[in-house]
Design an enzyme around this catalytic site. Structure first.
Site, PDB file in Angstrom:
ATOM      1  N   ALA A  35       0.742  -1.143   0.034  1.00 18.39           N
ATOM      2  CA  ALA A  35       0.049   0.153   0.001  1.00 18.39           C
ATOM      3  C   ALA A  35       0.943   1.031  -0.042  1.00 18.39           C
ATOM      4  CB  ALA A  35      -0.894  -0.017   1.018  1.00 18.39           C
ATOM      5  N   ASP A  36       0.611   2.367  -0.716  1.00 13.72           N
ATOM      6  CA  ASP A  36       1.201   3.627  -0.461  1.00 13.72           C
ATOM      7  C   ASP A  36       0.287   4.462   0.598  1.00 13.72           C
ATOM      8  OD1 ASP A  36      -1.069   5.005  -1.641  1.00 13.72           O
ATOM      9  OD2 ASP A  36      -0.248   5.049  -3.643  1.00 13.72           O
ATOM     10  N   SER A  37       1.099   5.374   0.844  1.00  7.01           N
ATOM     11  CA  SER A  37       0.450   6.307   2.024  1.00  7.01           C
ATOM     12  C   SER A  37      -1.053   6.658   1.625  1.00  7.01           C
ATOM     13  CB  SER A  37       1.317   7.452   2.357  1.00  7.01           C
ATOM     14  OG  SER A  37       1.980   7.840   1.258  1.00  7.01           O
ATOM     15  N   ASP A  39      -3.288   4.927  -0.092  1.00 11.67           N
ATOM     16  CA  ASP A  39      -3.930   3.821   0.124  1.00 11.67           C
ATOM     17  C   ASP A  39      -4.294   3.558   1.716  1.00 11.67           C
ATOM     18  OD1 ASP A  39      -3.959   2.727  -2.500  1.00 11.67           O
ATOM     19  OD2 ASP A  39      -2.097   1.887  -2.313  1.00 11.67           O
TER      20      ASP A  39
END
Lengths: 77, 246
Positions: A35-37, A39
């Site tokens: 996950a990115d931030s 997400d």
């Protein structure tokens, strides 16, 4: 307990499109679940809706693993 | 193409905000008309856009007050079911020479013009992320690019809005939320009516198209940025200034 975990898991699978087996209490959203931030922000939003909670920004910043999310939700219910 | 979309415009009771409301309404957009103080003018904008066949209502809120803004956004979403377009237009001026500008004059302008845009943007982002679609259009100003004597507070705020536009555009592009700014030059509104004749003449001399702009000139560009015609544009600041700053 299991109930919260399962509901969180369903949301994570839906949101991050990851295999169910990867989702453990220890799994880190960013390191293990890709996950990115943004997400993570979206996940927190969905958890708020699912569990009818309001998670303050300062508290949301401490949610890094699946376990953090499950424990937080359990502590509020 | 915009028909049936829902928009919130801050500072929509007069000037450029009002023109944007009318332009979007002509294109079938339902509207939340935000205003700070002038209820009668806001009400007349509501009535004007309703006559164009769209749904509209007014909400008083100080854009620099997060509690009021959150309540306003909630009301908008409850009423319309979605929020597709945010126009951050609310703005004030407190002009003074830097040497004479009071700290509170600086703070007030930054709070409404810059922090207000931040608060409103943050408040709609949740909904737009869920929708996986949204348009945010910030009304900056050409002086935010060029500078202007006597407006250190206003120029700092408007330059800030341009920076806010770019950062927000980068953060939200992956969620199909497009964020752009317009930078009006000298537009004939209450804000420019206060210019002296001499200031007006000097200003016109700087404008290649040799006329003040109209609020509608700005509104049409906002409508474009809100539409599908602008699907591949984000993080930009479009100058609407008769060629004054190139």
């Amino acid at each position: 307990m299991a109930d919260v975990f399962d509901r969180v898991k369903t949301i994570i699978i839906d949101r991050l499109d990851v295999e169910e087996s990867k989702i453990t209490m220890e799994a880190s959203f960013k390191d293990d679940l890709e996950a990115d931030s943004l997400d993570v922000v979206e996940l927190v939003m969905e958890l708020e809706d699912e569990f009818d909670l309001e998670i303050a920004d300062e508290e949301a910043e401490n949610i890094n693993t699946v376990g953090d999310a499950v424990n937080y939700i359990n502590s509020k219910q | 193409m915009l028909k049936g979309k829902n928009a919130l415009i801050t500072g929509a009771s007069r000037g450029i905000g009002r023109a944007i409301a009318l332009e979007l309404a002509k294109n079938g957009v339902n509207l939340v008309i935000n205003y700070a103080g002038n209820e009668a003018k806001a009400q007349s904008v509501v009535e004007e856009v309703e006559q164009l066949g769209v749904k509209a209502f007014k909400v008083q809120a100080d854009v620099a007050n997060e509690t009021e803004v959150k309540a306003m956004i909630k009301e908008a979403i409850n009423e319309f079911g979605s929020l597709d377009i945010l126009v951050n237009n609310a703005g004030i001026t407190k002009d003074n020479l830097l040497m004479r500008m009071k700290e509170e004059e600086f703070d007030q302008v930054i709070n409404t013009n810059l922090k207000g845009a931040f608060i409103c943007t943050k408040a709609v982002t949740r909904q737009m992320m869920k929708q996986k679609a949204g348009r945010i259009i910030n009304v900056a100003s050409i002086v935010g690019v060029s500078g202007n004597p006597g407006q250190a507070n206003y120029v700092a705020a408007k330059a800030g809005v341009i920076g806010l536009t770019k950062s927000t555009a980068k953060e939200l592009a992956s969620r199909n939320i497009l964020v752009n700014a317009v930078a009006p030059g000298f537009i004939a509104t209450d804000m420019t009516d206060v210019m002296t004749e001499e200031q007006r003449e000097r200003t016109l001399a700087m404008i290649p198209l040799a006329a003040l702009g109209k609020p509608e000139d700005v509104a049409r560009v906002v409508r474009f940025l809100a539409s599908e015609d602008a699907n591949y544009i984000t993080g930009q600041t479009i100058h609407i200034d008769g060629g004054m700053v190139m």
